[in-house]
Design a protein around this motif. Sequence first.
Motif, PDB file in Angstrom:
ATOM      1  N   THR B 128     -67.150  86.640  23.983  1.00 57.51           N
ATOM      2  CA  THR B 128     -68.030  87.544  24.703  1.00 57.51           C
ATOM      3  C   THR B 128     -67.743  87.535  26.252  1.00 57.51           C
ATOM      4  N   HIS B 132     -66.012  90.424  28.130  1.00 60.25           N
ATOM      5  CA  HIS B 132     -66.907  91.386  28.850  1.00 60.25           C
ATOM      6  C   HIS B 132     -67.467  91.059  30.146  1.00 60.25           C
ATOM      7  N   ARG B 135     -64.151  89.780  33.215  1.00 61.51           N
ATOM      8  CA  ARG B 135     -63.447  90.818  33.694  1.00 61.51           C
ATOM      9  C   ARG B 135     -64.318  91.438  34.938  1.00 61.51           C
ATOM     10  N   LEU B 136     -65.627  91.312  34.978  1.00 57.76           N
ATOM     11  CA  LEU B 136     -66.628  91.695  36.063  1.00 57.76           C
ATOM     12  C   LEU B 136     -66.445  90.779  37.336  1.00 57.76           C
ATOM     13  N   LYS B 137     -65.670  89.722  37.137  1.00 58.55           N
ATOM     14  CA  LYS B 137     -65.671  88.561  38.103  1.00 58.55           C
ATOM     15  C   LYS B 137     -67.318  88.252  38.328  1.00 58.55           C
ATOM     16  N   PHE B 138     -67.776  87.933  37.222  1.00 53.21           N
ATOM     17  CA  PHE B 138     -69.164  87.434  37.291  1.00 53.21           C
ATOM     18  C   PHE B 138     -69.470  86.095  37.896  1.00 53.21           C
ATOM     19  N   GLY B 139     -68.221  85.334  37.988  1.00 51.44           N
ATOM     20  CA  GLY B 139     -68.736  84.162  38.832  1.00 51.44           C
ATOM     21  C   GLY B 139     -69.249  83.140  37.939  1.00 51.44           C
ATOM     22  N   LEU B 144     -75.694  85.406  35.963  1.00 50.74           N
ATOM     23  CA  LEU B 144     -76.579  85.263  34.901  1.00 50.74           C
ATOM     24  C   LEU B 144     -77.982  85.112  35.296  1.00 50.74           C
ATOM     25  N   ARG B 245     -82.258  87.154  19.022  1.00 56.20           N
ATOM     26  CA  ARG B 245     -81.163  88.120  18.715  1.00 56.20           C
ATOM     27  C   ARG B 245     -80.589  88.623  20.011  1.00 56.20           C
ATOM     28  N   TYR B 369     -74.197  86.632  26.423  1.00 60.24           N
ATOM     29  CA  TYR B 369     -73.809  87.592  27.298  1.00 60.24           C
ATOM     30  C   TYR B 369     -74.612  87.835  28.481  1.00 60.24           C
ATOM     31  N   ARG B 370     -76.067  87.592  28.238  1.00 59.74           N
ATOM     32  CA  ARG B 370     -77.053  87.538  29.330  1.00 59.74           C
ATOM     33  C   ARG B 370     -77.834  86.174  29.709  1.00 59.74           C
TER      34      ARG B 370
END
Lengths: 103, 384
Positions: B128, B132, B135-139, B144, B245, B369-370
Amino acid sequence: MTLDIQVCIECGQYHYPSVMLCSHCGSGDFHTARVKSGNILARTEVSYQAGEDSQEPVSLALVEIDASTRVLARLERGARRADAVQLTLSGKVLVAKAMDTDS
Amino acid sequence: MSFAGASIVGAAGVPYRRRAEGISTTTLLRDAFVALLRQSGLRRDDIDGLAVSSFTLRPDHAIDVAWKFGLAPRWIMDDANGGASGINMLQHAMRAVQHGDASAVAVLSADHLTSSDYVSLTENYNSTVRDHLARLKFGGPNSLFSILTSALMENEGLTREDLGQICIAQRSWAAGNPRAVYREPLSLSAYLSAKSVAGPLGIFDCVPIVSGAEAVLVMSAERATELRLPQVKVLSIKALHNFDRHVGDGLTTGLSVVAKDLWAEADCTPADMDVVQCYDDYPVMVLVQLRDLGFTAGMELREFIRSRIATRQLPVNTSGGQLSAGQPGAAGGMHGLVEAVTQLRHEAGQRQVPAARRALVSGYGMMEYRYCLCANAAVLEIET
């Protein structure tokens, strides 16, 4: 490119990222629904990336597409103050754009 | 179900180091294992069970570590659950010893992350993250948890000053921990003016990555009694992973569901805990875990921080936590467990909480993911 989201045929639950069995009812049968927009719940600006010395901050948004489905997207400059955004895939990157931007 | 018949009879670690050179994950595991043997007076061949957790051990596994240590284990376990790995391995090791599959289990974790290892880990944490988030370069997880932090601040009317009190209190605990990498006091003005990482998180809200190792020894109570080793009893362990979930807001964990059973089985309440060690990847998660476990009962979070944490009346993360001591990769999952056992053995030196008898340890981890999926907690008590 538009965003296609996995939807459970049995109960209608949306999943992003996709799963193997529905998180809600356990079914393994899905179809996809095209999602074009959502509402911004939160945003952040990432100003530090490990392993990189200096760079432009990256804006990210948490976008709600239905009551139990929230996606993370790169927030385009033009959409920084918007509440509702258009969601598109740019290559494999999910991007949140201002609503009036052509896709 | 009771863990009677097995006890924790040792806890050791190696000093954390920033940008360490000349070491490897395996040398760290060895050093922690040797420290554990030295503390208990056991010989290498007395150990017949081995559990290992590490992000950087690959391509090796626990069995390869056993070979390198010359061990012939009757029971082995590889754990990959990050911030929940310590309590997870403890849960399994206690059952293995309780039921006779092994009589003395060394539970080890270590990581030596170079900066390129760290980047590779945060971008390939699981499919994940790879497909997902990277690729955003979420760092990495900072972004999050910045979103989770903002949400909790908004919901609870918290300010950065409030969150800063958690970091400042932990830093003052770290002053008494020779294994911590940051031990000098942290002022509120330094906290507030720190460089932003992902708003509202600044550098002091994020853990410094270190090289380090942790180790715990689980033994049959009968044998521990014969050897006259101090015994820390496990009164209860409860876990609940992926409880919502992943459709929630991330500001509640599975601990909220299992807390009642955790306390009932331990026959204790939060008020009975002398020390509390909860997984502190970010200050927001310290609050979330403490709230889920019932430590804040009836109190506004802001008041709880001011009256209980900032004053150190409730001793939370007495090693300085990972925010000050450092984040040794997967070994961070054992950080609080080792500190809790050290406190209960009254071996915590300058940071010793007087007359500490009971401890709560909680684990949290495995970003999906989050937010993270895993949550577990243990109630410990020193046998007197």
